[in-house]
Write a protein that holds these residues in place. Structure first.
Motif, PDB file in Angstrom:
ATOM      1  N   VAL A 143       0.947  -1.263   0.203  1.00  0.00           N
ATOM      2  CA  VAL A 143       0.024  -0.056   0.046  1.00  0.00           C
ATOM      3  C   VAL A 143       0.942   1.107  -0.138  1.00  0.00           C
ATOM      4  O   VAL A 143       2.046   1.328   0.424  1.00  0.00           O
ATOM      5  CB  VAL A 143      -0.998   0.178   1.111  1.00  0.00           C
ATOM      6  CG1 VAL A 143      -1.967  -1.275   1.037  1.00  0.00           C
ATOM      7  CG2 VAL A 143      -0.237  -0.124   2.471  1.00  0.00           C
ATOM      8  N   ILE A 144       0.402   2.299  -0.418  1.00  0.00           N
ATOM      9  CA  ILE A 144       1.050   3.470  -0.313  1.00  0.00           C
ATOM     10  C   ILE A 144       0.284   4.526   0.525  1.00  0.00           C
ATOM     11  O   ILE A 144      -1.003   4.751   0.631  1.00  0.00           O
ATOM     12  CB  ILE A 144       0.850   4.574  -1.469  1.00  0.00           C
ATOM     13  CG1 ILE A 144       1.176   3.539  -2.743  1.00  0.00           C
ATOM     14  CG2 ILE A 144       1.701   5.596  -1.641  1.00  0.00           C
ATOM     15  CD1 ILE A 144       0.919   4.188  -4.137  1.00  0.00           C
ATOM     16  N   ASP A 229       6.464   5.512 -13.946  1.00  0.00           N
ATOM     17  CA  ASP A 229       5.734   4.558 -13.249  1.00  0.00           C
ATOM     18  C   ASP A 229       6.721   3.372 -12.540  1.00  0.00           C
ATOM     19  O   ASP A 229       7.819   2.976 -13.548  1.00  0.00           O
ATOM     20  CB  ASP A 229       4.966   3.762 -14.386  1.00  0.00           C
ATOM     21  CG  ASP A 229       3.846   4.257 -14.848  1.00  0.00           C
ATOM     22  OD1 ASP A 229       3.528   5.318 -14.135  1.00  0.00           O
ATOM     23  OD2 ASP A 229       3.141   4.027 -15.872  1.00  0.00           O
ATOM     24  N   TYR A 230       6.787   3.486 -11.289  1.00  0.00           N
ATOM     25  CA  TYR A 230       7.652   2.526 -10.577  1.00  0.00           C
ATOM     26  C   TYR A 230       6.666   1.037 -10.176  1.00  0.00           C
ATOM     27  O   TYR A 230       5.802   1.400  -9.603  1.00  0.00           O
ATOM     28  CB  TYR A 230       8.147   3.234  -9.491  1.00  0.00           C
ATOM     29  CG  TYR A 230       9.104   4.164  -9.615  1.00  0.00           C
ATOM     30  CD1 TYR A 230      10.499   4.155  -9.615  1.00  0.00           C
ATOM     31  CD2 TYR A 230       8.701   5.499 -10.176  1.00  0.00           C
ATOM     32  CE1 TYR A 230      11.496   5.098  -9.885  1.00  0.00           C
ATOM     33  CE2 TYR A 230       9.594   6.539 -10.586  1.00  0.00           C
ATOM     34  CZ  TYR A 230      10.973   6.266 -10.354  1.00  0.00           C
ATOM     35  OH  TYR A 230      11.887   7.087 -10.778  1.00  0.00           O
ATOM     36  N   GLU A 242       2.714  -7.389  -5.546  1.00  0.00           N
ATOM     37  CA  GLU A 242       3.076  -6.341  -6.559  1.00  0.00           C
ATOM     38  C   GLU A 242       2.421  -4.991  -6.495  1.00  0.00           C
ATOM     39  O   GLU A 242       1.138  -5.210  -6.109  1.00  0.00           O
ATOM     40  CB  GLU A 242       3.102  -6.958  -8.037  1.00  0.00           C
ATOM     41  CG  GLU A 242       4.041  -8.102  -8.182  1.00  0.00           C
ATOM     42  CD  GLU A 242       3.812  -8.585  -9.605  1.00  0.00           C
ATOM     43  OE1 GLU A 242       4.621  -8.248 -10.349  1.00  0.00           O
ATOM     44  OE2 GLU A 242       3.005  -9.266  -9.915  1.00  0.00           O
ATOM     45  N   ILE A 243       2.768  -4.019  -6.727  1.00  0.00           N
ATOM     46  CA  ILE A 243       2.091  -2.605  -6.941  1.00  0.00           C
ATOM     47  C   ILE A 243       2.955  -1.851  -7.662  1.00  0.00           C
ATOM     48  O   ILE A 243       3.931  -1.776  -7.778  1.00  0.00           O
ATOM     49  CB  ILE A 243       2.046  -1.976  -5.509  1.00  0.00           C
ATOM     50  CG1 ILE A 243       1.160  -0.858  -5.441  1.00  0.00           C
ATOM     51  CG2 ILE A 243       3.481  -1.765  -4.990  1.00  0.00           C
ATOM     52  CD1 ILE A 243       0.713  -0.380  -4.180  1.00  0.00           C
ATOM     53  N   THR A 244       2.141  -0.964  -8.619  1.00  0.00           N
ATOM     54  CA  THR A 244       2.617   0.056  -9.448  1.00  0.00           C
ATOM     55  C   THR A 244       2.278   1.449  -8.709  1.00  0.00           C
ATOM     56  O   THR A 244       1.240   1.545  -8.599  1.00  0.00           O
ATOM     57  CB  THR A 244       2.240  -0.223 -10.931  1.00  0.00           C
ATOM     58  OG1 THR A 244       2.610  -1.582 -11.266  1.00  0.00           O
ATOM     59  CG2 THR A 244       2.896   0.999 -11.599  1.00  0.00           C
ATOM     60  N   VAL A 245       3.371   2.386  -8.736  1.00  0.00           N
ATOM     61  CA  VAL A 245       3.268   3.659  -8.406  1.00  0.00           C
ATOM     62  C   VAL A 245       3.466   4.622  -9.387  1.00  0.00           C
ATOM     63  O   VAL A 245       4.594   4.457  -9.929  1.00  0.00           O
ATOM     64  CB  VAL A 245       4.150   3.969  -7.180  1.00  0.00           C
ATOM     65  CG1 VAL A 245       3.708   5.255  -6.322  1.00  0.00           C
ATOM     66  CG2 VAL A 245       4.009   2.836  -5.958  1.00  0.00           C
ATOM     67  N   GLU A 273      -1.484   4.934  -6.555  1.00  0.00           N
ATOM     68  CA  GLU A 273      -1.145   3.653  -7.273  1.00  0.00           C
ATOM     69  C   GLU A 273      -2.092   3.295  -8.531  1.00  0.00           C
ATOM     70  O   GLU A 273      -2.971   4.088  -8.730  1.00  0.00           O
ATOM     71  CB  GLU A 273      -2.071   2.718  -6.190  1.00  0.00           C
ATOM     72  CG  GLU A 273      -2.064   1.025  -6.720  1.00  0.00           C
ATOM     73  CD  GLU A 273      -2.752   0.145  -5.792  1.00  0.00           C
ATOM     74  OE1 GLU A 273      -2.728  -1.072  -6.115  1.00  0.00           O
ATOM     75  OE2 GLU A 273      -3.145   0.581  -4.699  1.00  0.00           O
ATOM     76  N   ILE A 274      -1.204   2.704  -9.402  1.00  0.00           N
ATOM     77  CA  ILE A 274      -2.006   2.454 -10.708  1.00  0.00           C
ATOM     78  C   ILE A 274      -1.976   1.022 -10.857  1.00  0.00           C
ATOM     79  O   ILE A 274      -1.523   0.105 -10.534  1.00  0.00           O
ATOM     80  CB  ILE A 274      -0.607   2.681 -11.808  1.00  0.00           C
ATOM     81  CG1 ILE A 274      -0.360   4.269 -11.607  1.00  0.00           C
ATOM     82  CG2 ILE A 274      -1.280   2.430 -13.154  1.00  0.00           C
ATOM     83  CD1 ILE A 274       0.790   4.690 -12.857  1.00  0.00           C
TER      84      ILE A 274
END
Length: 351
Positions: A143-144, A229-230, A242-245, A273-274
């Motif tokens: 999570v962010i 995108d990270y 997994e998560i994309t920020v 979050e993407i």
């Protein structure tokens, strides 16, 4: 008893062994009615410094020796009194809230405690629907924090791409990979951080923070080219999360065409979050980039050559092992032919 409060997937607080631990996103904001109220069964959550982001679903778990009970409380702005579009955002604004139990049926956890729950039908009528179970240590989400979704960054300063494990568990024994698009930024493996080829002396994790589930990426010497995108992968025994920020320049504050480039200027960023689905080709490129960083090679051709060399060496070792086994078997067969008494089971002492 043990009391756990969470909001959506984020840990709010944990009361255990008569001590309260705050979640990383709710630092200095959360408390319970300690001792005197707990004795009367009041496990209510108190949140200070209310914000609109506090609206959501709150789950409470109370765990005793032989059972686990839980309830979900929905906190919503009352649309009949205060439309959401006009919700107050200033300190002197007021919002009228609705709080009610979410009686939506929950799927029971696959990992149940050894002791079954013993609530009766009258309990269900009085308190709503409950489910039992305990979570695995590796049952977490990435999570962010809401408090890190905006940042003002000076050119050349340190930049943090936030990412935390929720609930807050130790990540020191896990493997962590960070990518920008498909390019490896860094790999944390065997308690060591390996930087990506294009991020030499720039990328790091705060290793002592891994114990608290903080797997955020730290990048030094920030430049506009770091916007993008990270993608973070955290690999544990139970699998990969997994998560994309997304990191973007706020256009209403600083148009991209006028992005600052001098060291004394700063820009405002938004981080979010993407929900991006990476293709198989893209994930393969990520894996190649991470392997190149770990094996310290500069291009895919070198990587393939090293992998072929490693496989060839293993094949040679396997052939040597098979040859040694064949020779051992031949020696045993010869010994049995010369000494057949070894196979006589009725002979108590063949020697």
């Amino acid at each position: 008893m043990e009391i756990r409060w969470s909001k959506d997937t984020a840990c709010v607080c944990l009361y255990k062994d008569r001590r309260l631990t705050e979640g990383v996103f709710f630092k200095d904001r959360v408390s319970l009615f300690m001792t005197h109220k707990l004795r009367k069964g009041n496990v209510s959550l108190l949140l200070k410094n209310f914000m609109l982001s506090d609206v959501g679903n709150y789950q409470c778990q109370v765990i005793s020796k032989d059972r686990t009970e839980e309830i979900t409380v929905r906190v919503r702005i009352n649309p009949d009194v205060q439309p959401v579009s006009q919700s107050p955002i200033f300190q002197d604004g007021n919002a009228q809230l609705m709080l009610h139990e979410d009686k939506k049926t929950r799927e029971p956890s696959k990992k149940l405690s050894r002791h079954a729950s013993h609530h009766s039908q009258s309990d269900e009528k009085q308190h709503g629907n409950y489910s039992t179970g305990v979570s695995s240590n590796d049952n977490f989400q990435l999570v962010i924090p809401q408090t890190t979704q905006e940042a003002t960054i000076s050119m050349g300063s340190e930049f943090i791409v936030p990412c935390y494990l929720s609930p807050e568990i130790c990540a020191t024994a896990m493997q962590i990979k960070w990518f920008k698009e498909m390019d490896c930024v860094c790999v944390y493996k065997n308690r060591r951080v390996i930087e990506g080829r294009a991020y030499k002396d720039r990328a790091s994790l705060i290793t002592h923070e891994l114990e608290r589930g903080n797997v955020s990426l730290h990048l030094s010497n920030f430049s506009v080219s770091d916007v993008g995108d990270y993608h973070c992968q955290v690999i544990s025994r139970d699998g990969t999360k997994e998560i994309t920020v997304g990191v973007r320049i706020k256009p209403e504050v600083q148009p991209v065409s006028k992005s600052p480039t001098s060291p004394d200027q700063s820009i405002q960023l938004k981080l979010f979050e993407i929900h991006k689905i990476w293709t198989e080709e893209e994930t393969n490129k990520m894996d190649e980039s991470a392997l190149m960083s770990e094996m310290k090679v500069n291009n895919v051709q070198e990587l393939h050559q090293m992998l072929i060399k490693a496989y060839t060496e293993k094949d040679r070792q396997l052939e040597k092992t098979e040859q040694a086994l064949r020779e051992t078997r031949t020696d045993l067969d010869r010994a049995l032919r010369l000494n057949p008494q070894f196979l006589d089971r009725d002979n108590p002492n063949p020697f």
